[in-house]
Design a protein around this motif. Structure first.
Motif, PDB file in Angstrom:
ATOM      1  N   GLY A 252      10.589  49.077 -49.064  1.00 59.25           N
ATOM      2  CA  GLY A 252      11.525  50.551 -48.564  1.00 59.25           C
ATOM      3  C   GLY A 252      11.435  51.634 -49.411  1.00 59.25           C
ATOM      4  O   GLY A 252      11.648  52.837 -48.174  1.00 59.25           O
ATOM      5  N   ASP A 253      10.641  51.541 -50.760  1.00 59.27           N
ATOM      6  CA  ASP A 253      10.540  53.003 -50.812  1.00 59.27           C
ATOM      7  C   ASP A 253       9.506  53.832 -50.547  1.00 59.27           C
ATOM      8  O   ASP A 253       8.716  52.938 -50.161  1.00 59.27           O
ATOM      9  N   THR A 254       9.512  55.357 -50.326  1.00 57.13           N
ATOM     10  CA  THR A 254       8.306  55.627 -50.054  1.00 57.13           C
ATOM     11  C   THR A 254       7.919  55.592 -51.294  1.00 57.13           C
ATOM     12  O   THR A 254       8.404  57.074 -52.367  1.00 57.13           O
ATOM     13  N   LEU A 255       6.150  55.609 -51.396  1.00 53.42           N
ATOM     14  CA  LEU A 255       5.993  55.906 -52.745  1.00 53.42           C
ATOM     15  C   LEU A 255       4.137  57.857 -52.361  1.00 53.42           C
ATOM     16  O   LEU A 255       4.222  57.827 -51.371  1.00 53.42           O
ATOM     17  N   MET A 256       3.964  58.280 -53.494  1.00 49.57           N
ATOM     18  CA  MET A 256       3.530  59.201 -52.745  1.00 49.57           C
ATOM     19  C   MET A 256       1.709  58.916 -54.196  1.00 49.57           C
ATOM     20  O   MET A 256       2.203  59.038 -55.472  1.00 49.57           O
ATOM     21  N   PHE A 257       0.901  59.165 -53.646  1.00 50.37           N
ATOM     22  CA  PHE A 257      -0.074  58.595 -54.531  1.00 50.37           C
ATOM     23  C   PHE A 257      -0.779  59.346 -54.724  1.00 50.37           C
ATOM     24  O   PHE A 257      -2.027  61.201 -53.981  1.00 50.37           O
ATOM     25  N   SER A 258      -1.088  60.396 -56.127  1.00 50.32           N
ATOM     26  CA  SER A 258      -1.650  61.425 -56.651  1.00 50.32           C
ATOM     27  C   SER A 258      -3.187  61.351 -56.321  1.00 50.32           C
ATOM     28  O   SER A 258      -3.125  60.029 -57.180  1.00 50.32           O
ATOM     29  N   PRO A 259      -4.284  62.259 -56.647  1.00 51.10           N
ATOM     30  CA  PRO A 259      -4.058  63.951 -56.632  1.00 51.10           C
ATOM     31  C   PRO A 259      -3.928  64.171 -55.126  1.00 51.10           C
ATOM     32  O   PRO A 259      -3.563  65.230 -54.935  1.00 51.10           O
ATOM     33  N   HIS A 260      -3.882  63.068 -54.328  1.00 47.23           N
ATOM     34  CA  HIS A 260      -4.747  63.550 -52.619  1.00 47.23           C
ATOM     35  C   HIS A 260      -3.009  63.335 -52.078  1.00 47.23           C
ATOM     36  O   HIS A 260      -3.463  64.079 -50.743  1.00 47.23           O
ATOM     37  N   ASP A 261      -2.123  63.538 -52.193  1.00 47.57           N
ATOM     38  CA  ASP A 261      -0.644  63.473 -51.510  1.00 47.57           C
ATOM     39  C   ASP A 261      -0.809  62.382 -50.289  1.00 47.57           C
ATOM     40  O   ASP A 261      -0.018  62.515 -50.076  1.00 47.57           O
ATOM     41  N   ARG A 262      -0.656  61.448 -50.916  1.00 48.67           N
ATOM     42  CA  ARG A 262      -0.385  60.268 -49.446  1.00 48.67           C
ATOM     43  C   ARG A 262       0.098  59.705 -49.794  1.00 48.67           C
ATOM     44  O   ARG A 262       0.656  59.137 -50.509  1.00 48.67           O
ATOM     45  N   ILE A 263       0.986  59.516 -48.127  1.00 46.05           N
ATOM     46  CA  ILE A 263       1.791  58.609 -48.457  1.00 46.05           C
ATOM     47  C   ILE A 263       2.613  57.558 -47.367  1.00 46.05           C
ATOM     48  O   ILE A 263       1.466  57.221 -46.210  1.00 46.05           O
ATOM     49  N   ALA A 264       3.573  57.064 -47.989  1.00 45.92           N
ATOM     50  CA  ALA A 264       3.400  55.430 -47.377  1.00 45.92           C
ATOM     51  C   ALA A 264       4.802  54.312 -48.123  1.00 45.92           C
ATOM     52  O   ALA A 264       4.877  55.099 -49.283  1.00 45.92           O
ATOM     53  N   LYS A 265       5.076  53.652 -47.373  1.00 44.69           N
ATOM     54  CA  LYS A 265       6.939  53.130 -47.477  1.00 44.69           C
ATOM     55  C   LYS A 265       5.780  51.484 -48.349  1.00 44.69           C
ATOM     56  O   LYS A 265       4.843  51.110 -48.673  1.00 44.69           O
ATOM     57  N   ILE A 266       6.140  51.180 -49.334  1.00 51.33           N
ATOM     58  CA  ILE A 266       6.078  49.764 -49.962  1.00 51.33           C
ATOM     59  C   ILE A 266       6.773  48.618 -48.642  1.00 51.33           C
ATOM     60  O   ILE A 266       7.977  48.403 -48.569  1.00 51.33           O
ATOM     61  N   ALA A 267       6.250  47.856 -48.385  1.00 48.96           N
ATOM     62  CA  ALA A 267       6.276  46.845 -47.392  1.00 48.96           C
ATOM     63  C   ALA A 267       6.521  45.271 -47.939  1.00 48.96           C
ATOM     64  O   ALA A 267       7.381  44.135 -48.112  1.00 48.96           O
ATOM     65  N   ARG A 268       5.878  45.226 -49.296  1.00 44.95           N
ATOM     66  CA  ARG A 268       6.020  44.017 -49.466  1.00 44.95           C
ATOM     67  C   ARG A 268       5.174  44.506 -51.112  1.00 44.95           C
ATOM     68  O   ARG A 268       4.581  45.359 -51.707  1.00 44.95           O
ATOM     69  N   GLU A 270       3.758  42.058 -54.415  1.00 49.35           N
ATOM     70  CA  GLU A 270       2.894  40.709 -54.289  1.00 49.35           C
ATOM     71  C   GLU A 270       3.212  40.834 -56.748  1.00 49.35           C
ATOM     72  O   GLU A 270       1.854  41.527 -56.856  1.00 49.35           O
ATOM     73  N   PRO A 271       4.746  40.152 -57.452  1.00 49.71           N
ATOM     74  CA  PRO A 271       3.386  39.848 -58.888  1.00 49.71           C
ATOM     75  C   PRO A 271       1.983  39.621 -58.980  1.00 49.71           C
ATOM     76  O   PRO A 271       1.729  38.572 -58.899  1.00 49.71           O
ATOM     77  N   LEU A 272       1.336  40.583 -60.110  1.00 53.76           N
ATOM     78  CA  LEU A 272       1.024  39.663 -60.342  1.00 53.76           C
ATOM     79  C   LEU A 272       0.658  39.374 -62.055  1.00 53.76           C
ATOM     80  O   LEU A 272      -0.222  38.283 -61.871  1.00 53.76           O
ATOM     81  N   ASP A 273       1.770  39.102 -62.725  1.00 50.47           N
ATOM     82  CA  ASP A 273       1.532  38.313 -63.747  1.00 50.47           C
ATOM     83  C   ASP A 273       3.179  37.061 -63.922  1.00 50.47           C
ATOM     84  O   ASP A 273       3.801  36.973 -64.888  1.00 50.47           O
ATOM     85  N   HIS A 274       3.684  37.241 -62.853  1.00 51.97           N
ATOM     86  CA  HIS A 274       4.209  35.885 -62.314  1.00 51.97           C
ATOM     87  C   HIS A 274       3.974  35.182 -61.670  1.00 51.97           C
ATOM     88  O   HIS A 274       4.062  36.492 -60.155  1.00 51.97           O
ATOM     89  N   LEU A 275       4.657  33.817 -60.584  1.00 52.50           N
ATOM     90  CA  LEU A 275       4.347  33.475 -59.703  1.00 52.50           C
ATOM     91  C   LEU A 275       5.810  34.084 -58.210  1.00 52.50           C
ATOM     92  O   LEU A 275       5.460  33.616 -57.496  1.00 52.50           O
ATOM     93  N   ASN A 276       6.730  34.351 -58.705  1.00 54.41           N
ATOM     94  CA  ASN A 276       7.653  34.606 -58.027  1.00 54.41           C
ATOM     95  C   ASN A 276       7.641  35.583 -57.293  1.00 54.41           C
ATOM     96  O   ASN A 276       7.438  36.693 -57.907  1.00 54.41           O
ATOM     97  N   SER A 277       7.615  35.702 -56.247  1.00 51.92           N
ATOM     98  CA  SER A 277       8.307  37.237 -55.338  1.00 51.92           C
ATOM     99  C   SER A 277       9.256  37.909 -55.868  1.00 51.92           C
ATOM    100  O   SER A 277      10.657  37.472 -56.175  1.00 51.92           O
ATOM    101  N   SER A 278       8.694  39.439 -55.482  1.00 53.36           N
ATOM    102  CA  SER A 278       9.932  39.641 -56.046  1.00 53.36           C
ATOM    103  C   SER A 278      10.601  41.349 -55.255  1.00 53.36           C
ATOM    104  O   SER A 278       8.842  41.277 -54.549  1.00 53.36           O
ATOM    105  N   ASP A 279      11.437  41.621 -54.217  1.00 55.51           N
ATOM    106  CA  ASP A 279      11.550  43.554 -53.847  1.00 55.51           C
ATOM    107  C   ASP A 279      11.630  44.389 -54.940  1.00 55.51           C
ATOM    108  O   ASP A 279      11.581  45.342 -53.979  1.00 55.51           O
ATOM    109  N   ILE A 289       0.789  45.916 -54.684  1.00 57.50           N
ATOM    110  CA  ILE A 289       1.996  46.264 -53.396  1.00 57.50           C
ATOM    111  C   ILE A 289       1.439  46.669 -52.494  1.00 57.50           C
ATOM    112  O   ILE A 289      -0.627  46.668 -52.222  1.00 57.50           O
ATOM    113  N   VAL A 290       1.956  45.579 -51.191  1.00 57.29           N
ATOM    114  CA  VAL A 290       1.262  45.844 -50.105  1.00 57.29           C
ATOM    115  C   VAL A 290       2.652  47.243 -48.850  1.00 57.29           C
ATOM    116  O   VAL A 290       3.500  47.284 -49.138  1.00 57.29           O
TER     117      VAL A 290
END
Length: 621
Positions: A252-268, A270-279, A289-290
């Motif tokens: 649900g957090d809003t992220l900004m991706f530098s250096p191009h200032d593109r903006i989107a929210k975290i929808a899901r 997907e942890p890469l270093d353990h099996l269990n999903s997390s919010d 991150i989806v």
């Protein structure tokens, strides 16, 4: 051996001169702490006997045949040491000057440093270099081991002399050693228990000093930074994969991706270093991150919260350690890697070289192998960066020549403005007013086009002189002109601005907007500002579009200093003016100006003539 959690792991880099016994010390420590596998000591005895020497503890780490034959460590070795309440990751860094790049790569990941000094030889050049590199790489916790104390008859006087020398040298660049311990790595003295051969020493054993060192925990309380490694597509999902280097975030957090200032929210997540999903994600985790929108994201981008993004810049200083066989000179272009991003970087200036003996900075034009220098760099792409002492990922860089690492160091952003264009809208309910007199009508009445003639160059290059004399010549010929000068505007429109990097950038932004209004009114406005950064000049150009003409008033730093009518260079050299362009702050010369006027090669009259002729040409109707 079971590895403990991140917080329980101390990463300790061992550094020092090639012959001062680092590998022997580590090998013996592994033995004394029971960290060697069964049968390892017998194997070492067989190897040592085969070579006709006493048991050699350094063979524990020297994995390459070449290292055993030459008795030097070539590669960086990581090994676990059992230390009771936590694990210690020992990083054995090469001491030989030919293998310093491996030492740097090892030290870059360490929480603390162990500096080994030979009691017979004392502090050598390589010792000084390694000690300063620890500081350069942000390692402020240092334990000093005075090794081979048995070879100076375990004399307290000799130890105290060496201890004073080491403490004085480290103090010279801001390190107070946690402890200075007399040891004999070969005999095991004072490693895990105090030795009867040094009854005058009652301080901690070497192993006990490790317990007093702090481990850098994941920086979860710092601003969020996610360094993007790659973007993968699974089914209909696009997963942004990366490492959370600091901070935390949640779905649900809003992220900004530098250096191009593109903006989107975290929808899901997907942890890469353990099996269990997390919010929720936090520093130290590798994640996928989806996003809720299909925005363009690529390797090298840095995700942050919208309200607290990293600095963007394509120019900065670098506290550089040079490893290349070929000397480094101003003008050289190399590949720069910062985080996971790679781009081209040009060395604009070599500001100073460090004398390892005196720790004083001196001027120089060439950086040779193993030199430490402060250089000014500009990159072909704008980068998300940080000050090297604040961020171990975004604040460090590596220089490559082809595929060979030739240098690296810390980013210094002091005096460098954030070049990010603020994407936030500051005001609402604003509607542009259509004027009843348009620009074309004004230009017809004036008899010429409006224009912004933007003069940029070092202080003392001649910008103001050229602007006011050219204005006079055009005015007497009937042209409608006006000069915007930096000092004059500081008394009025920009009197609220100081001289910080951000204020200087805002100063140029305002001037660019005002100059654009003058040009829209059909006037020829000449501006005389250092305006050292291409990004700021490009922003001024965007305000005036085709009416903008960048004029590079060219003069060397030496020529400008020799003129120094206001005495500013003299004061800057004396340290009275901080972040003075050309001396202690960078200047980015224009890459493709509309006109270059070289005030070293032509007198004032000729320069005024050339500029006036250019203006007549581009502004005539």
């Amino acid at each position: 051996m079971k590895q403990s959690s991140y917080r329980d792991q101390l990463k300790l880099v061992v550094a020092g001169h090639v012959d001062h016994g680092k590998s022997t010390l580590i090998g013996r420590l592994l033995h004394e702490t029971g960290s060697l596998p069964d049968g390892k000591v017998e194997e070492l005895r067989r190897i040592s006997e085969k070579r006709g020497m006493p048991l050699e503890w350094s063979f524990v780490l020297d994995a390459f045949q070449a290292e055993r034959d030459q008795a030097i460590t070539i590669d960086t070795t990581w090994i676990w040491l059992r230390t009771g309440h936590r694990d210690t990751v020992i990083i054995d860094a090469p001491g030989h000057r030919e293998f310093l790049k491996n030492m740097i790569s090892g030290a870059a990941n360490a929480d603390a440093g162990l500096l080994v000094v030979d009691a017979l030889e004392g502090v050598k050049e390589q010792t000084r270099r390694h000690a300063y590199l620890l500081k350069l790489l942000g390692i402020n916790q240092v334990v000093v081991a005075i090794n081979k104390i048995d070879l100076v008859d375990n004399l307290e006087a000799k130890f105290r002399e060496l201890e004073a020398d080491v403490r004085a040298y480290l103090k010279g660049f801001g390190i107070e050693p946690t402890a200075v311990v007399p040891i004999s790595a070969r005999e095991g003295d004072n490693l895990t228990a105090l030795s009867a051969r040094t009854p005058w020493y009652s301080g901690p054993t070497l192993l006990e000093t490790f317990s007093s060192l702090n481990v850098e925990a994941p920086a979860s309380e710092r601003p969020l930074r996610i360094v993007v490694q790659d973007v993968y597509k699974f089914d209909e999902r696009r997963i942004v994969a990366g490492k959370v280097t600091s901070g935390s975030a949640q779905v649900g957090d809003t992220l900004m991706f530098s250096p191009h200032d593109r903006i989107a929210k975290i929808a899901r997540i997907e942890p890469l270093d353990h099996l269990n999903s997390s919010d929720r994600i936090s520093a130290g985790e590798s994640v996928g991150i989806v996003l809720d929108e299909q925005i363009f994201v690529e390797r090298g981008n840095v995700a942050s919260h919208f309200a607290n993004p990293p600095v963007l810049s394509n120019v900065f200083r670098g506290k550089l350690f040079w490893l290349g066989d070929k000397p480094l000179r101003a003008g050289a272009t190399l590949k720069l890697r910062a985080g996971t991003l790679e781009t081209q970087a040009t060395v604009r200036a070599i500001e100073s070289l460090l004398d390892l003996e005196s720790l004083e900075h001196r001027r120089g034009n060439v950086v040779t192998r193993n030199d430490l220098a402060t250089v000014r760099l500009s990159t072909s792409s704008i980068l998300p960066v940080a000050d090297g002492h604040d961020d171990k990922v975004l604040g460090r860089f590596v220089l490559l020549d082809g595929f060979d690492t030739v240098g690296g160091g810390l980013i210094d952003l002091k005096g460098i403005p954030d070049q990010r264009s603020n994407p936030a809208i500051k005001a609402a309910n604003i509607k542009k007013v259509d004027l009843l007199v348009n620009r074309s009508e004004r230009e017809i009445r004036h008899g010429h086009k409006g224009a912004v003639i933007w003069l940029t160059g070092l202080s003392g290059a001649g910008k103001s002189t050229l602007a006011v004399r050219t204005e006079r010549a055009l005015f007497e010929a009937g042209w409608q002109t006006y000069v915007l000068d930096g000092d004059n505007l500081r008394h009025g429109l920009n009197s609220d601005l100081g001289f910080s990097a951000d204020d200087r950038s805002e100063n140029i932004r305002r001037i660019g907007e005002v100059a654009s209004l003058f040009a829209s009114a059909g006037l020829i406005v000449l501006t005389a500002f250092i305006s050292p950064y291409q990004r700021d000049r490009s922003r001024a150009r965007s305000a005036s579009a085709d009416s903008f003409h960048e004029i590079y008033v060219k003069a060397s730093l030496e020529a400008c200093e020799s003129r120094d009518a206001k005495g500013l260079y003299r004061r800057a050299r004396a340290g009275e003016i901080k972040e003075f362009t050309g001396v202690s702050a960078p200047y980015e010369a224009p890459q493709a100006p509309e006109l270059v006027i070289d005030t070293e090669q032509a007198d004032v009259e000729r320069c005024v003539h050339d500029l006036a002729e250019y203006i007549r040409k581009v502004c005539s109707r």
